[in-house]
Design a protein around this motif. Sequence first.
Motif, PDB file in Angstrom:
ATOM      1  N   THR A 161       0.826  -1.211   0.000  1.00 14.24           N
ATOM      2  CA  THR A 161       0.000   0.000   0.000  1.00 14.24           C
ATOM      3  C   THR A 161       0.856   1.254   0.000  1.00 14.24           C
ATOM      4  O   THR A 161       0.524   2.242  -0.668  1.00 14.24           O
ATOM      5  N   PHE A 162       1.950   1.225   0.721  1.00  9.60           N
ATOM      6  CA  PHE A 162       2.835   2.389   0.825  1.00  9.60           C
ATOM      7  C   PHE A 162       3.340   2.838  -0.546  1.00  9.60           C
ATOM      8  O   PHE A 162       3.480   4.035  -0.803  1.00  9.60           O
ATOM      9  N   PHE A 163       3.591   1.864  -1.444  1.00  9.54           N
ATOM     10  CA  PHE A 163       4.135   2.193  -2.760  1.00  9.54           C
ATOM     11  C   PHE A 163       3.064   2.628  -3.760  1.00  9.54           C
ATOM     12  O   PHE A 163       3.358   3.397  -4.677  1.00  9.54           O
ATOM     13  N   VAL A 164       1.845   2.146  -3.617  1.00  8.35           N
ATOM     14  CA  VAL A 164       0.838   2.372  -4.664  1.00  8.35           C
ATOM     15  C   VAL A 164      -0.269   3.346  -4.261  1.00  8.35           C
ATOM     16  O   VAL A 164      -1.200   3.560  -5.027  1.00  8.35           O
ATOM     17  N   THR A 165      -0.204   3.915  -3.062  1.00 12.95           N
ATOM     18  CA  THR A 165      -1.228   4.869  -2.648  1.00 12.95           C
ATOM     19  C   THR A 165      -0.857   6.279  -3.093  1.00 12.95           C
ATOM     20  O   THR A 165       0.307   6.581  -3.370  1.00 12.95           O
ATOM     21  N   GLY A 166      -1.878   7.138  -3.167  1.00 13.26           N
ATOM     22  CA  GLY A 166      -1.649   8.514  -3.595  1.00 13.26           C
ATOM     23  C   GLY A 166      -2.958   9.266  -3.691  1.00 13.26           C
ATOM     24  O   GLY A 166      -4.027   8.752  -3.352  1.00 13.26           O
ATOM     25  N   ASN A 167      -2.887  10.518  -4.155  1.00 12.30           N
ATOM     26  CA  ASN A 167      -4.072  11.376  -4.336  1.00 12.30           C
ATOM     27  C   ASN A 167      -4.899  11.520  -3.060  1.00 12.30           C
ATOM     28  O   ASN A 167      -6.133  11.541  -3.097  1.00 12.30           O
ATOM     29  N   GLY A 168      -4.223  11.594  -1.926  1.00  8.47           N
ATOM     30  CA  GLY A 168      -4.926  11.816  -0.670  1.00  8.47           C
ATOM     31  C   GLY A 168      -5.528  10.573  -0.049  1.00  8.47           C
ATOM     32  O   GLY A 168      -6.068  10.646   1.059  1.00  8.47           O
ATOM     33  N   PHE A 169      -5.453   9.433  -0.751  1.00  4.88           N
ATOM     34  CA  PHE A 169      -6.001   8.200  -0.173  1.00  4.88           C
ATOM     35  C   PHE A 169      -4.950   7.542   0.712  1.00  4.88           C
ATOM     36  O   PHE A 169      -3.774   7.458   0.347  1.00  4.88           O
ATOM     37  N   SER A 170      -5.388   7.058   1.869  1.00  2.00           N
ATOM     38  CA  SER A 170      -4.475   6.403   2.798  1.00  2.00           C
ATOM     39  C   SER A 170      -5.201   5.286   3.518  1.00  2.00           C
ATOM     40  O   SER A 170      -6.433   5.286   3.609  1.00  2.00           O
ATOM     41  N   THR A 171      -4.449   4.322   3.980  1.00  2.00           N
ATOM     42  CA  THR A 171      -5.009   3.243   4.788  1.00  2.00           C
ATOM     43  C   THR A 171      -4.514   3.392   6.226  1.00  2.00           C
ATOM     44  O   THR A 171      -3.621   4.186   6.509  1.00  2.00           O
ATOM     45  N   LEU A 172      -5.084   2.598   7.100  1.00  2.00           N
ATOM     46  CA  LEU A 172      -4.780   2.728   8.519  1.00  2.00           C
ATOM     47  C   LEU A 172      -3.309   2.454   8.814  1.00  2.00           C
ATOM     48  O   LEU A 172      -2.677   3.166   9.605  1.00  2.00           O
ATOM     49  N   ALA A 207       3.491   7.591  13.704  1.00  2.00           N
ATOM     50  CA  ALA A 207       4.508   7.019  14.597  1.00  2.00           C
ATOM     51  C   ALA A 207       5.842   7.741  14.455  1.00  2.00           C
ATOM     52  O   ALA A 207       6.633   7.782  15.402  1.00  2.00           O
ATOM     53  N   ARG A 208       6.086   8.304  13.299  1.00  2.00           N
ATOM     54  CA  ARG A 208       7.335   9.041  13.090  1.00  2.00           C
ATOM     55  C   ARG A 208       7.376  10.307  13.939  1.00  2.00           C
ATOM     56  O   ARG A 208       8.449  10.852  14.214  1.00  2.00           O
ATOM     57  N   GLN A 209       6.190  10.773  14.358  1.00  2.00           N
ATOM     58  CA  GLN A 209       6.120  11.959  15.217  1.00  2.00           C
ATOM     59  C   GLN A 209       5.874  11.588  16.680  1.00  2.00           C
ATOM     60  O   GLN A 209       5.734  12.462  17.518  1.00  2.00           O
ATOM     61  N   GLY A 210       5.792  10.273  16.962  1.00  2.00           N
ATOM     62  CA  GLY A 210       5.492   9.803  18.312  1.00  2.00           C
ATOM     63  C   GLY A 210       4.094   9.234  18.377  1.00  2.00           C
ATOM     64  O   GLY A 210       3.131   9.905  17.993  1.00  2.00           O
ATOM     65  N   VAL A 211       3.986   7.991  18.822  1.00  2.00           N
ATOM     66  CA  VAL A 211       2.698   7.305  18.826  1.00  2.00           C
ATOM     67  C   VAL A 211       1.813   7.847  19.942  1.00  2.00           C
ATOM     68  O   VAL A 211       2.189   7.859  21.119  1.00  2.00           O
ATOM     69  N   SER A 212       0.604   8.278  19.580  1.00  2.00           N
ATOM     70  CA  SER A 212      -0.375   8.755  20.556  1.00  2.00           C
ATOM     71  C   SER A 212      -1.157   7.566  21.104  1.00  2.00           C
ATOM     72  O   SER A 212      -1.343   6.551  20.424  1.00  2.00           O
ATOM     73  N   LEU A 213      -1.616   7.696  22.337  1.00  2.00           N
ATOM     74  CA  LEU A 213      -2.436   6.633  22.921  1.00  2.00           C
ATOM     75  C   LEU A 213      -3.791   6.511  22.229  1.00  2.00           C
ATOM     76  O   LEU A 213      -4.529   5.555  22.465  1.00  2.00           O
ATOM     77  N   GLU A 214      -4.113   7.462  21.382  1.00  2.00           N
ATOM     78  CA  GLU A 214      -5.302   7.360  20.530  1.00  2.00           C
ATOM     79  C   GLU A 214      -5.181   6.153  19.605  1.00  2.00           C
ATOM     80  O   GLU A 214      -6.155   5.480  19.308  1.00  2.00           O
TER      81      GLU A 214
END
Length: 254
Positions: free
Chosen positions: A194-205, A213-220
């Motif tokens: 998914t990381f390689f083929v996603t784009g145009n604002g679409f993202s998966t969980l 996680a690169r900014q620090g994992v929230s307890l959310e």
Amino acid sequence: MLLVMILLYIPIIFLVVYSFNGGTIMSGWGGFSFVHYQELFADTRLLKILLDTFILAISSATIAAFIGTVGALFLDSLQNKKTLNTFLSLNNVLLVSPDVTIGVSFLILFTILGFSLGFVSVLISHIAFSIPIVLLMVLPRLREMDNTLVMAARDLGAKRGTILSQIVIPEIWPSIMAGFLLALTYSLDDFAVTFFVTGNGFSTLSVEIYSRARQGVSLEINALSALMFAVSLLLVFAYYLYTTYTDKKARLTK
């Protein structure tokens, strides 16, 4: 096996427990609280991504289950063992291929074709890596199936469509469902492809969690993971009840 189970489940239990932590980090306990679940349901972006992820997973698993079942029926009908072994070998290569290789391959393909990256590109990729899983689940069941019912139906003049819908599909249905659930799980869990083929604002969980996680994992994220784990348990329990019911029904009919 017990040790392996303990090592696997302790982090999950730790994650679920700290989803109720009133603090902001996992290194200390700030009291029991639902604050992170409240933050989760207030995060509209994350909820939209969660919905998109489930739509993607259900769509790809459904299409893969259909194509994989058709493919298994085709391979089961092959008389030439050399051709059959060639198809099975190609299928097995896809099963053991690294996700990164598959992801890069699809990225190159979509780039060459000038295909826009987004939901459709991710859907196609997920269908592609899920089909071999379904095929691997359904084909053995077809080979184990008692062909006397099929032969008797043919002798009685039943058409191919009737035999398929009334005899073959009901017999292999548990395997189709198992393949569907595995494909669903793989799609929900996938990150590399998914990381390689996603784009145009679409993202998966998985991609969104990686980005956060690169900014620090929230307890959310803990709260979200706890809810998904609960859903997974419900799915496993539902499948267990379904297989128990079908096995019991099969024994009664015999």
